[in-house]
Design an enzyme around this catalytic site. Structure first.
Site, PDB file in Angstrom:
ATOM      1  N   LYS A  67     -14.059   8.749  27.669  1.00  0.00           N
ATOM      2  CA  LYS A  67     -14.507  10.127  27.881  1.00  0.00           C
ATOM      3  C   LYS A  67     -13.697  10.791  28.984  1.00  0.00           C
ATOM      4  CE  LYS A  67     -18.840  10.778  27.158  1.00  0.00           C
ATOM      5  NZ  LYS A  67     -20.119  10.176  27.469  1.00  0.00           N
ATOM      6  N   ARG A 137     -22.476  11.419  33.099  1.00  0.00           N
ATOM      7  CA  ARG A 137     -22.414  10.655  31.844  1.00  0.00           C
ATOM      8  C   ARG A 137     -21.515   9.430  31.978  1.00  0.00           C
ATOM      9  NH1 ARG A 137     -21.279  14.328  26.869  1.00  0.00           N
ATOM     10  NH2 ARG A 137     -19.433  14.975  28.021  1.00  0.00           N
ATOM     11  N   GLY A 146     -24.460   5.726  22.564  1.00  0.00           N
ATOM     12  CA  GLY A 146     -25.885   5.663  22.876  1.00  0.00           C
ATOM     13  C   GLY A 146     -26.331   4.456  23.677  1.00  0.00           C
ATOM     14  N   MET A 148     -25.444   3.525  26.813  1.00  0.00           N
ATOM     15  CA  MET A 148     -25.672   3.714  28.254  1.00  0.00           C
ATOM     16  C   MET A 148     -26.364   5.050  28.495  1.00  0.00           C
ATOM     17  SD  MET A 148     -22.269   2.104  29.857  1.00  0.00           S
ATOM     18  CE  MET A 148     -21.169   2.687  28.614  1.00  0.00           C
ATOM     19  N   ARG A 381     -12.565  11.834  21.184  1.00  0.00           N
ATOM     20  CA  ARG A 381     -12.144  10.423  21.156  1.00  0.00           C
ATOM     21  C   ARG A 381     -11.793  10.076  19.715  1.00  0.00           C
ATOM     22  NH1 ARG A 381     -18.220   8.182  22.378  1.00  0.00           N
ATOM     23  NH2 ARG A 381     -19.142   8.911  20.484  1.00  0.00           N
ATOM     24  N   HIS A 499     -27.545   8.140  16.055  1.00  0.00           N
ATOM     25  CA  HIS A 499     -27.198   6.795  16.474  1.00  0.00           C
ATOM     26  C   HIS A 499     -27.092   5.833  15.299  1.00  0.00           C
ATOM     27  CE1 HIS A 499     -28.525   2.740  17.515  1.00  0.00           C
ATOM     28  NE2 HIS A 499     -27.556   2.860  18.383  1.00  0.00           N
ATOM     29  N   SER A 830      -0.595 -28.846   9.031  1.00  0.00           N
ATOM     30  CA  SER A 830      -1.526 -27.736   8.896  1.00  0.00           C
ATOM     31  C   SER A 830      -2.655 -27.992   9.896  1.00  0.00           C
ATOM     32  CB  SER A 830      -2.069 -27.662   7.467  1.00  0.00           C
ATOM     33  OG  SER A 830      -2.946 -26.576   7.366  1.00  0.00           O
ATOM     34  N   CYS A 897      -5.249 -23.802   8.754  1.00  0.00           N
ATOM     35  CA  CYS A 897      -6.111 -23.567   7.605  1.00  0.00           C
ATOM     36  C   CYS A 897      -7.593 -23.634   7.947  1.00  0.00           C
ATOM     37  CB  CYS A 897      -5.777 -24.536   6.479  1.00  0.00           C
ATOM     38  SG  CYS A 897      -6.083 -26.257   6.910  1.00  0.00           S
ATOM     39  N   TYR A 917       2.565 -19.788   9.084  1.00  0.00           N
ATOM     40  CA  TYR A 917       1.598 -19.051   8.261  1.00  0.00           C
ATOM     41  C   TYR A 917       0.174 -19.337   8.711  1.00  0.00           C
ATOM     42  CZ  TYR A 917       0.697 -23.468   5.859  1.00  0.00           C
ATOM     43  OH  TYR A 917       0.342 -24.756   5.580  1.00  0.00           O
TER      44      TYR A 917
HETATM   45  C1  PEP Z   1     -10.484 -27.937   9.400  1.00  0.00           C
HETATM   46  O1  PEP Z   1     -11.016 -28.920   9.914  1.00  0.00           O
HETATM   47  O2  PEP Z   1     -10.104 -26.952  10.038  1.00  0.00           O
HETATM   48  C2  PEP Z   1     -10.340 -27.859   7.947  1.00  0.00           C
HETATM   49  C3  PEP Z   1      -9.722 -26.852   7.393  1.00  0.00           C
HETATM   50  O3  PEP Z   1     -10.910 -28.832   7.226  1.00  0.00           O
HETATM   51  P1  PEP Z   1     -12.468 -28.904   6.843  1.00  0.00           P
HETATM   52  O4  PEP Z   1     -13.080 -27.595   7.255  1.00  0.00           O
HETATM   53  O5  PEP Z   1     -12.536 -29.132   5.385  1.00  0.00           O
HETATM   54  O6  PEP Z   1     -12.920 -30.063   7.643  1.00  0.00           O
END
Ligand code: PEP
Ligand code: MG
Length: 940
Positions: A67, A137, A146, A148, A381, A499, A830, A897, A917
């Site tokens: 603000k 304010r 809303g 504060m 804003r 709100h 991984s 993963c 990745y």
């Molecule tokens: C992990 O442990 O991050 C994973 C991908 O394997 P899981 O969740 O199957 O144990």
């Protein structure tokens, strides 16, 4: 000023709620005098704006809050902004480290700025002749609508109210402003519940025989003021403070205190905003939207924040003051009506708002007041918007040549994209039901659930696994926890900027507001529409995109985007699909991280690929074991007491797995597919012990002997052998494959047969065989020998060569520490951050739910580390694993993963540690693509 009176001023507000939520006094700051002696001057803390000049601008966002920065910037741009000053967030931080007390240095600095404000405004603080009134304010770096507190009309007292009356010639207005001030001050600063004041107002209205507040005349309002002052005297044993300087100090400190009120804390918890950043306080000359019918107050957006449509959008109330609009007490008029009522002011407002949008290069959410047809801007804003609107606005701004594609990529919150994939109602079932009421479509989405009437009930019911709709006359900021768990939020009053609407949109929660036909009796827990009454727990459904409300439960169906992906809808007939596709393609140009998906079944792979996954980062093969008709075979394999019987069962499973792999490879059309060999402990494939025991007892009580009974007893015996105290640390992952190498043989055989078959058909396949839960390189070496042997046997039998990779998950801390050794046997890593978090923290994935919430409430952890990567600890393990792995194998491919692959904040982190990745669940692939692009752009 005497020491004693200073103490009174700085007394913390009286409500127990507030005082319990305040932060403890920091170590060493318990004695005020020692603090004051030791505290060094801490630089500039207050920033003035007014008269076309401002000391701050948006670069100082951290210090001035959204603000304050907006007000400074608008002032500099020559817009009509009432003058004032911003007390920086630095002071808020000081306030807390000083045991919730302000420092004397601030008071004197504030007085200097007040003097300056008097000069610029030509009015005098506390004057009975020409009084300067101010608003006080809050405003932090991140908008917290809303959450504060705000105080308006500060500076009024028994004398200055008469001055205001004389100057404006409007007694009603002057006295109404005074009663509003006492009411707000009494509630926010002194901590007296709102109801006490509302009760008085009701009594006086009844006495005067009027229904609405604005029907009370000056005399009646003087009566209200008298009664309000009595309440204050009774509650505090002191008269209402008449000294405006004292009023201001108390109000300022109350706003600082409101930073730590429970709803603000809850809001920050949900949105991961740090408690440390504090709020600024804006003190600004009052302008009045309540001087009569040529005055108004309102809020607006330069575009529709629910749909993103390019339309000037907003609401206002004639003869009203600031908070009336957002509080949702009166339903305001749409801004288009302003054009009719005050065409010139409307045109000016529109011009200014669009100018602001161009300046900030984003949709603006602004507040304005019109005092006797003169326009003042009170705030601007970047507007909060739904995920749907975010995509529409970003792509439109590019099409309008207002921003670049790169800016568009940075304009959309990656998490908000999940809203676009949320389900919608199945149109057939929806159309069957009659519309019982309509409201304003505040936030799109299909919501169906059991009606509850309080935020607390919403939380309790949701904990029991029920889908609830939170239905309220109006939501107030305190309802945030109930809104969070509800499927949708429905209110009877309030406008598109109330709100409920603002917060609902931000949460991506389907919301309808201002459904005036609903009569809600929160005490009786009943909802009445016409002659129909719904009790708590009955089902209601509504569509947040159209504003239609229906009684009953309605099934939902996939969103428009998913309908396109599944071929039900053509891409050309879905505008939102095309826009999302465009935005994500722009994002792909900037990101460095690859994005894959965790998908186990062919149809999941298809969705993931359609959403942009460049491969499968994790195919959990055991999920295939759960497929129809497979469990009995898997159980035979588990129950086998010798290798021969086990191999027989595995031989039955092999063609089924081969077909699954074949389909997944085919769907991924030559993109890499990481297949992880079996991971969970075997008892997970057997029936539950309790269920089995009940079954056996039942059979024993009816038949003396049967084959089924005997079989169940065998299963129970085996189950008891397999049951572990700590299955997560037990016989799972590579440990299973070491005990039963024939499982690895079967799975690798099935993978390679599918791959060779596809290769034979002339298709490209890139299998990556992954071993789970490795902690020692020798486990991997043992598995590698089996994998290589089986793979070459299959390739020889097919007479085909298929290039495959061999690698491992890194999910055990020892694997991280010995990553250099493990890397010498791997072509890829991984990181399994689910297990790595479990084993790094020593928090069981299955049991941590019991205490993690408490950890977060007690600020021991900021976020659930299973949802968002703990950068300092678990993240450091990932970083170490990357570094050690590459040390011995520089060409090692690395990904992650765990669930964190689809969490935007975690993706930002993974970008910095040099992974190749991330792999996310299919529906979170768009989030990961956008987050990865933003991470790369941020890194520069
Ligand atoms: C992990 O442990 O991050 C994973 C991908 O394997 P899981 O969740 O199957 O144990
Ligand atoms: Mg794991």
């Amino acid at each position: 000023m005497t020491k004693r009176s200073k103490k009174q001023i700085n007394r913390p507000p009286r409500t127990s709620q507030r005082s319990t939520s305040q932060r403890p006094v920091a170590k060493g700051t318990s004695s005020k005098s020692s603090i004051q002696k030791k505290t060094p001057r801490f630089g500039k803390t207050i920033y003035f704006f007014g008269d076309g000049k401002a000391e701050g601008d948006r670069q100082l966002l951290d210090l001035l809050g959204g603000k304050g920065a907006g007000l400074a910037e608008m002032t500099k741009a020559g817009l009509p902004v009432p003058p004032g000053f911003t007390i920086s967030t630095k002071v808020c931080t000081r306030y807390y480290t000083n045991g919730s007390k302000s420092l004397a240095a601030i008071d004197s600095e504030m007085n200097k700025h007040l003097k300056h404000l008097e000069k610029v405004s030509g009015a005098e603080f506390g004057s009975s002749d020409n009084p300067l009134l101010v608003s006080v304010r809050s405003g932090s770096k991140f908008s917290m609508p809303g959450m504060m507190d705000t105080i308006l009309n500060l500076g009024l007292n028994d004398a200055s109210v008469e001055g205001l009356k004389d100057r404006t010639g409007n007694e009603r207005f002057a006295v109404d402003s005074y009663r509003r001030f006492i009411q707000m001050f009494g509630n926010v600063v002194i901590g007296i519940p709102k109801e006490a004041f509302e009760h008085v107002l009701d009594v006086v209205k009844k006495k005067c025989n009027v229904r609405a507040d604005n029907e009370l005349n000056a005399k009646a309002l003087r009566d209200v003021v008298r009664r309000y002052k009595k309440i204050i005297l009774k509650e505090t044993q002191q008269a209402f403070p008449q000294d405006p300087h004292r009023q201001l100090r108390m109000a300022r400190d109350a706003v600082f205190s409101s930073w730590m009120n429970p709803r603000a804390i809850e809001y920050r918890r949900i949105y991961n905003i740090s408690d440390e950043i504090g709020t600024a306080v804006n003190v600004q000359m009052m302008v009045f939207g309540n001087t009569g019918n040529r005055s108004a107050t309102g809020v607006g957006f330069t575009r529709n924040p629910a749909t993103g449509r390019n339309e000037f959008f907003g609401e206002f109330l004639v003869n009203a003051q600031g908070e009336d609009v957002v509080a949702g007490i009166r339903t305001p008029q749409p801004i288009a009506n302003l054009e009719r009522l005050m065409p010139k002011t409307y045109a000016q407002l529109k011009r200014i708002a669009l100018r602001l949008e161009r300046h900030y290069r984003d949709i603006q959410d602004f507040e304005f007041t019109i005092q006797d047809e003169r326009l003042y801007m009170l705030q601007t804003r970047n507007g909060k918007r739904t995920g749907y609107a975010a995509v529409v606005i970003a792509t439109d701004l590019v099409a309008e040549k207002r921003i670049s594609q790169k800016e568009a990529v940075q304009l959309v919150d990656p998490e908000s994209l999940t809203q676009l994939l949320a389900p919608v109602f199945e149109s057939q079932s929806w159309n069957l039901l009659p519309v019982i009421a309509r409201g304003l479509p505040a936030s799109p989405g299909a919501a169906s659930g059991q009606v509850v009437f309080t935020a607390e009930d919403a939380v309790t019911w949701a904990k029991l696994g029920k889908s609830v709709l939170l239905v309220r006359r109006e939501t107030v900021p305190d309802d945030i926890h109930g809104m969070h768990v509800a499927q949708g939020v429905l209110t009877a009053t309030g406008g598109m900027t109330s709100h409920a609407a603002v917060v609902g949109r931000q949460m991506g929660k389907p919301s309808i507001v201002g459904a005036g036909d609903l009569q809600i009796d929160e005490a009786k827990r009943q909802l009445t529409v016409g002659n129909q009454t719904l009790e708590e727990g009955e089902f209601l459904s509504f569509n947040g995109l159209t504003g239609e409300i229906k009684v009953g439960q309605v099934k939902s169906q996939p969103s428009e985007i998913l309908q396109v992906l599944s071929g039900v809808l053509s891409p050309l007939s879905s505008d939102i699909y095309q826009r999302l596709d465009r935005l994500l393609k722009w994002a792909d140009r900037y990101r460095r991280l690859g994005v894959r998906a965790n998908a186990d079944l062919p149809d999941q792979a298809l969705v993931a690929k359609a959403l942009g996954a460049e491969g499968i980062g994790l195919c959990r093969t055991e999920h295939m074991f759960f497929g129809e008709g497979r469990i009995p075979i898997v159980q035979r394999m588990i129950l086998a007491t010798n290798e021969v019987d086990r191999r027989k069962a595995l031989d039955e499973l092999r063609p089924l797995q081969r077909d699954d792999f074949y389909q997944v490879f085919k769907k991924m059309e030559g993109h890499p597919v990481t297949i992880r060999l079996i991971d969970p402990p075997l008892h997970e494939f057997l029936p539950k012990r309790e269920d089995l025991m009940v079954d056996i007892a039942r059979m024993e009580s009816t038949n003396k002997y049967s084959e089924r009974l005997e079989a169940s007893r065998t299963v129970l015996r085996r189950l008891e052998q397999l049951t572990e105290f700590n299955p997560m640390l037990g016989h799972r992952g590579v440990r299973l494959a070491i005990t039963y190498p024939e499982i690895t043989e079967m799975q690798v055989g099935a993978i390679m047969e599918a791959a060779c078959q596809l290769a034979r058909e002339g298709r490209k396949v890139v299998p990556e065989i992954m071993i789970p839960l490795v902690s020692d390189v020798r486990e991997l070496q043992y598995q590698k020998r089996i994998v290589e042997r089986v793979a070459s046997e299959i390739q020889a039998s097919f007479g085909t060569k298929v290039k495959y990779l061999f690698g491992t998950m890194i999910e055990v801390p020892r694997a991280v520490l010995t990553a250099d050794q493990i890397a010498s046997e791997s072509q890829f890593f991984s990181f399994g951050t689910n297990d790595l978090t479990q084993l790094g923290y020593g928090f069981s994935r299955d049991d941590a739910g019991k205490f993690l919430q408490i950890y977060q409430e007690k600020k021991i952890l900021e976020r659930d580390p299973f949802q968002s990567i703990d950068k300092v600890g678990i993240g450091e393990l990932v970083s170490l694993g990357v570094e050690r792995g590459r040390r011995t194998n520089p060409t090692l491919k690395m990904g992650i993963c765990g669930e964190h692959g689809g969490d935007a904040a975690s993706v930002f982190f993974f970008d910095t540690v040099g992974l190749d990745y991330v792999s996310a669940s299919p529906y979170r692939v768009p989030v990961a693509r956008l987050a990865a692009a933003q991470a790369a752009l941020k890194a520069g």
